[in-house]
Design an enzyme around this catalytic site. Structure first.
Site, PDB file in Angstrom:
ATOM      1  N   ASP A   1      -8.738  -4.616   2.465  1.00 61.46           N
ATOM      2  CA  ASP A   1      -7.447  -5.312   2.415  1.00 61.46           C
ATOM      3  C   ASP A   1      -7.288  -6.309   3.564  1.00 61.46           C
ATOM      4  O   ASP A   1      -6.866  -7.452   3.362  1.00 61.46           O
ATOM      5  CB  ASP A   1      -6.337  -4.263   2.471  1.00 61.46           C
ATOM      6  CG  ASP A   1      -4.955  -4.880   2.567  1.00 61.46           C
ATOM      7  OD1 ASP A   1      -4.556  -5.593   1.633  1.00 61.46           O
ATOM      8  OD2 ASP A   1      -4.271  -4.643   3.577  1.00 61.46           O
TER       9      ASP A   1
ATOM     10  N   SER B   1       0.825  -1.216   0.000  1.00 65.37           N
ATOM     11  CA  SER B   1       0.000   0.000   0.000  1.00 65.37           C
ATOM     12  C   SER B   1       0.857   1.264   0.000  1.00 65.37           C
ATOM     13  O   SER B   1       0.460   2.282  -0.564  1.00 65.37           O
ATOM     14  CB  SER B   1      -0.923   0.019   1.217  1.00 65.37           C
ATOM     15  OG  SER B   1      -1.857  -1.019   1.127  1.00 65.37           O
TER      16      SER B   1
ATOM     17  N   ASP C   1      -5.540   0.378  -4.581  1.00 65.17           N
ATOM     18  CA  ASP C   1      -4.080   0.392  -4.639  1.00 65.17           C
ATOM     19  C   ASP C   1      -3.530  -0.923  -5.190  1.00 65.17           C
ATOM     20  O   ASP C   1      -2.501  -0.970  -5.828  1.00 65.17           O
ATOM     21  CB  ASP C   1      -3.481   0.720  -3.264  1.00 65.17           C
ATOM     22  CG  ASP C   1      -4.054  -0.125  -2.140  1.00 65.17           C
ATOM     23  OD1 ASP C   1      -4.968  -0.940  -2.391  1.00 65.17           O
ATOM     24  OD2 ASP C   1      -3.584   0.034  -0.998  1.00 65.17           O
ATOM     25  N   HIS C   2      -4.276  -2.016  -4.922  1.00 65.52           N
ATOM     26  CA  HIS C   2      -3.891  -3.347  -5.397  1.00 65.52           C
ATOM     27  C   HIS C   2      -5.028  -4.290  -5.028  1.00 65.52           C
ATOM     28  O   HIS C   2      -5.940  -3.900  -4.294  1.00 65.52           O
ATOM     29  CB  HIS C   2      -2.584  -3.827  -4.733  1.00 65.52           C
ATOM     30  CG  HIS C   2      -2.644  -3.742  -3.231  1.00 65.52           C
ATOM     31  ND1 HIS C   2      -3.367  -4.633  -2.466  1.00 65.52           N
ATOM     32  CD2 HIS C   2      -2.122  -2.836  -2.366  1.00 65.52           C
ATOM     33  CE1 HIS C   2      -3.279  -4.286  -1.199  1.00 65.52           C
ATOM     34  NE2 HIS C   2      -2.537  -3.192  -1.109  1.00 65.52           N
TER      35      HIS C   2
ATOM     36  N   THR D   1      -1.615   4.092   3.421  1.00 68.87           N
ATOM     37  CA  THR D   1      -2.260   4.828   2.330  1.00 68.87           C
ATOM     38  C   THR D   1      -2.413   6.315   2.635  1.00 68.87           C
ATOM     39  O   THR D   1      -1.926   7.154   1.856  1.00 68.87           O
ATOM     40  CB  THR D   1      -3.610   4.182   1.957  1.00 68.87           C
ATOM     41  OG1 THR D   1      -3.372   2.818   1.615  1.00 68.87           O
ATOM     42  CG2 THR D   1      -4.266   4.896   0.788  1.00 68.87           C
TER      43      THR D   1
ATOM     44  N   HIS E   1      -6.735 -10.310   3.338  1.00 65.10           N
ATOM     45  CA  HIS E   1      -5.619 -11.080   3.900  1.00 65.10           C
ATOM     46  C   HIS E   1      -6.129 -12.286   4.684  1.00 65.10           C
ATOM     47  O   HIS E   1      -5.475 -13.327   4.734  1.00 65.10           O
ATOM     48  CB  HIS E   1      -4.771 -10.207   4.836  1.00 65.10           C
ATOM     49  CG  HIS E   1      -3.835  -9.281   4.120  1.00 65.10           C
ATOM     50  ND1 HIS E   1      -2.755  -9.725   3.396  1.00 65.10           N
ATOM     51  CD2 HIS E   1      -3.820  -7.923   4.005  1.00 65.10           C
ATOM     52  CE1 HIS E   1      -2.104  -8.690   2.881  1.00 65.10           C
ATOM     53  NE2 HIS E   1      -2.739  -7.586   3.227  1.00 65.10           N
TER      54      HIS E   1
ATOM     55  N   GLU F   1     -10.193   6.662   2.205  1.00 65.55           N
ATOM     56  CA  GLU F   1      -9.782   5.272   2.025  1.00 65.55           C
ATOM     57  C   GLU F   1     -10.682   4.314   2.798  1.00 65.55           C
ATOM     58  O   GLU F   1     -10.882   4.476   4.014  1.00 65.55           O
ATOM     59  CB  GLU F   1      -8.342   5.056   2.508  1.00 65.55           C
ATOM     60  CG  GLU F   1      -7.887   3.615   2.235  1.00 65.55           C
ATOM     61  CD  GLU F   1      -6.710   3.146   3.074  1.00 65.55           C
ATOM     62  OE1 GLU F   1      -6.032   2.215   2.625  1.00 65.55           O
ATOM     63  OE2 GLU F   1      -6.479   3.674   4.170  1.00 65.55           O
TER      64      GLU F   1
HETATM   65 ZN   LIG Z   1      -2.468  -5.583   2.521  1.00 69.77          ZN
END
Ligand SMILES: [Zn+2]
Length: 367
Positions: free
Chosen positions: A260, A87, A302-303, A142, A264, A255
């Site tokens: 995220d 990030s 971001d991904h 971020t 995970h 954000e």
């Molecule tokens: Zn992450």
């Protein structure tokens, strides 16, 4: 040539190198032509996370608020050090237009190690108001890439110091702790609120700098309930209340940081609820922006996190059938949804995460 002509010629020779020096672009030679910029980042939100939430919301994909934006594209996210970004590097790419190593926050690494000017700092220097809103702790990677400079995302105290003493966003709303303290924020001239109720009654005329320090870490998952803490939409709407007062406009980064974390953990229901809260937030931001032609809204990621694949829906209100391929990040392209001023142009130019910066800021023509 008479005496006065000689003097002019001499002056020109002396001043020419100065002109050349001044006209060389430096990081501060950027300007943001649009009045208001709202950059909304779903951390870890790839195409499949959006699809999964759509299936849960309505039984079919395509039903989230930002999926109705008039323009969309997708972008690559690799960092300077890896095909799979973290990030910090991804947010730095969007904030500064430069690729850095994973873990780095808006410093030229690899390279000189010098600070890279961020979109937030460019906006501030133009006289715009600025804000950072996140469901993670405020000093997480971020938001930090927009308001701080550090060789490691783990330098929480230094990130907090950069916020309060250097970049000084007008709005800092996120989870508390991790380097942020009420005492230091107040000493730096920030009005501090710590609960949803305090946020609701915050007097936006009472000061110019506002620090929301909600809890002592990340905010709770949407699925688990926020208790006396605000949700993402509460923070985003209050930020707009404050920032919209500025006649010069504003830059606001919002954000949804915990998509995220659920990725995970391969935790589908929490992942979906985080994306749905982001969708609700965007809907309310759109209501605010309705009819404003001087505002650009970008929703992106971001991904991707988790290597999620949606295999099929099971009806509204029922979790879709999915598979996960990892508990880490992946290098797949992420979607970019665009609304408002300049959106069509950005849909043509954004191909990589660094293009977010160059799509928002342009080299100043005033010099
Ligand atoms: Zn992450």
């Amino acid at each position: 040539m008479n005496k006065s002509g000689e003097r002019k010629c001499f002056l020109l020779m002396i001043l020419m190198p100065v002109f050349i020096l001044i006209s060389c672009p430096s990081p501060t030679d950027y300007e943001i032509p649009v009045r208001n910029v709202i950059l909304i980042i779903g951390d870890g939100m790839g195409e499949e996370q959006v699809k999964a939430a759509g299936y849960y919301l309505s039984g079919a994909p395509g039903s989230l608020s930002f999926e109705s934006f008039p323009y969309r594209t997708e972008m690559t996210t690799h960092s300077a050090s890896s095909s799979v970004t973290d990030s910090a590097a991804a947010a730095t790419a969007m904030a500064t237009g430069r690729k850095v190593n994973n873990g780095v926050l808006s410093l030229e690494l690899p390279g000189s190690g010098e600070s890279l000017m961020t979109l937030l700092e460019i906006a501030r220097d133009e006289g715009k108001s600025t804000g950072l809103v996140s469901t993670t702790s405020m000093t997480h990677a971020t938001p930090a890439a927009f308001g701080a400079h550090a060789a490691s995302r783990d330098f929480k105290d230094s990130i907090a110091e950069d916020y309060l003493g250097s970049s000084r966003p007008n709005v800092l709303f996120g989870g508390g702790g991790n380097g942020m303290t009420v005492r230091e924020a107040e000493a730096a001239g920030y009005l501090v609120c710590e609960t949803l109720e305090e946020l609701s009654v915050l007097d936006s005329d009472a000061g110019a700098y506002f620090s929301g320090q909600f809890g002592v870490d990340h905010l709770p998952y949407q699925y688990d309930g926020a208790g006396n803490l605000p949700e993402l939409s509460d923070m985003a709407l209050r930020a707009l209340d404050i920032l919209e007062e500025d006649p010069d406009g504003f830059f606001l980064m919002i954000e949804a940081g915990r998509i995220d974390h659920a990725g995970h953990s391969n935790d589908l229901v929490r992942n979906i609820f985080e994306v749905l809260e982001l969708s609700d937030t965007v809907e309310q931001v759109l209501d605010w922006a309705d009819g404003q032609e001087d505002t650009l809204i970008i929703v992106t990621a971001d991904h991707e996190t988790g290597g999620l694949s949606v295999l099929g829906g099971n009806g509204a209100g029922v979790l879709p059938t999915v598979s996960w391929s990892t508990t880490g990040h992946t290098g797949v392209n992420v979607p970019v949804y665009l609304w408002g001023y300049g959106a069509e142009q950005l849909s043509l130019t954004v191909r990589d995460n660094t293009d977010i910066f160059s799509g928002i800021a342009e080299e100043s023509r005033g010099l």
